[in-house]
Design a protein around this motif. Sequence first.
Motif, mmCIF file in Angstrom:
data_model
loop_
_atom_site.group_PDB
_atom_site.id
_atom_site.type_symbol
_atom_site.label_atom_id
_atom_site.label_comp_id
_atom_site.label_asym_id
_atom_site.label_seq_id
_atom_site.Cartn_x
_atom_site.Cartn_y
_atom_site.Cartn_z
ATOM 1 N N GLU A 214 68.253 42.096 39.575
ATOM 2 C CA GLU A 214 67.807 43.873 40.174
ATOM 3 C C GLU A 214 67.933 43.676 41.959
ATOM 4 O O GLU A 214 67.675 44.539 42.123
ATOM 5 C CB GLU A 214 66.530 43.895 39.340
ATOM 6 N N ASN A 215 68.252 42.402 42.179
ATOM 7 C CA ASN A 215 68.533 42.368 43.625
ATOM 8 C C ASN A 215 69.584 41.540 43.952
ATOM 9 O O ASN A 215 70.342 40.802 43.596
ATOM 10 C CB ASN A 215 67.329 40.894 43.816
ATOM 11 N N VAL A 216 70.249 42.635 45.452
ATOM 12 C CA VAL A 216 71.379 42.368 45.558
ATOM 13 C C VAL A 216 70.140 41.321 47.360
ATOM 14 O O VAL A 216 69.575 41.196 48.165
ATOM 15 C CB VAL A 216 71.837 43.549 46.610
ATOM 16 N N CYS A 217 71.677 39.845 47.052
ATOM 17 C CA CYS A 217 71.443 38.863 48.008
ATOM 18 C C CYS A 217 72.407 38.679 48.681
ATOM 19 O O CYS A 217 73.676 39.170 48.969
ATOM 20 C CB CYS A 217 71.526 37.453 47.210
ATOM 21 N N GLN B 168 64.359 46.340 52.881
ATOM 22 C CA GLN B 168 62.970 45.355 53.011
ATOM 23 C C GLN B 168 63.786 43.527 52.509
ATOM 24 O O GLN B 168 63.911 44.004 51.894
ATOM 25 C CB GLN B 168 61.651 45.286 52.913
ATOM 26 N N LEU B 169 63.134 42.459 52.539
ATOM 27 C CA LEU B 169 63.550 41.766 52.612
ATOM 28 C C LEU B 169 62.862 41.405 50.966
ATOM 29 O O LEU B 169 61.237 41.602 51.477
ATOM 30 C CB LEU B 169 62.977 40.386 53.493
ATOM 31 N N ALA B 170 63.023 40.996 50.171
ATOM 32 C CA ALA B 170 62.176 41.298 48.624
ATOM 33 C C ALA B 170 60.942 40.265 49.098
ATOM 34 O O ALA B 170 60.496 38.944 49.414
ATOM 35 C CB ALA B 170 63.081 40.500 47.788
ATOM 36 N N GLY B 171 59.893 40.672 48.878
ATOM 37 C CA GLY B 171 58.305 40.065 48.789
ATOM 38 C C GLY B 171 57.813 40.715 50.641
ATOM 39 O O GLY B 171 56.686 39.553 50.541
ATOM 40 N N VAL B 172 58.930 40.406 50.892
ATOM 41 C CA VAL B 172 57.928 40.661 52.272
ATOM 42 C C VAL B 172 58.069 42.199 52.870
ATOM 43 O O VAL B 172 59.248 42.809 53.616
ATOM 44 C CB VAL B 172 58.753 39.671 53.455
ATOM 45 N N GLU B 173 57.273 42.977 53.127
ATOM 46 C CA GLU B 173 57.064 44.322 53.490
ATOM 47 C C GLU B 173 57.289 44.734 55.372
ATOM 48 O O GLU B 173 57.874 45.339 55.989
ATOM 49 C CB GLU B 173 55.826 45.120 53.319
ATOM 50 N N THR B 174 57.225 42.842 55.930
ATOM 51 C CA THR B 174 57.127 43.451 57.080
ATOM 52 C C THR B 174 59.032 42.776 57.891
ATOM 53 O O THR B 174 58.576 43.605 59.230
ATOM 54 C CB THR B 174 56.088 42.395 58.117
#
Length: 151
Positions: free
Chosen positions: A85-88, A113-119
Amino acid sequence: MRSILLAAAGIAFFGTGAASAQTLNPDQARAFVVGRTFAFSCFEGSTGAGRVFPDGSVIGTITFNSQGSARFVRLPPNTVRVRGENVCGFVDGMTFEPCFEVVKTGAATFRGQLAGVETMWCDFTRLSTENPKVASRRKARPSVSAEASAE
């Protein structure tokens, strides 16, 4: 290298989960982004503009940390690809393949955002279709009025 990958892959597909935002699956993200030109601004100060093509290649410009001249970027086919479900974003030589969540934040905008990294995020705004050119290796020719005034 991490910034260029984040920005270049982000030219294609990014997103975050704002309350009024619409989370897009990869097919919806492709329909919203591919073939259109977007300007972007990222968390660490990088800015630019670019376009993702149907084959997953990316062409655009980037200025790192809002300093210096814009650099032309061309990434090959299959740089942007779907994983679940992600675009890489795949860049040869990287030790990992970063993936991104895709969320539409407006009629012509998305935030990524980078998956799993909100910052680690970038904001994208669709540019007008009247002038879709994002980069050129040629120097602009002086206008006729500029040549006349130089004489």
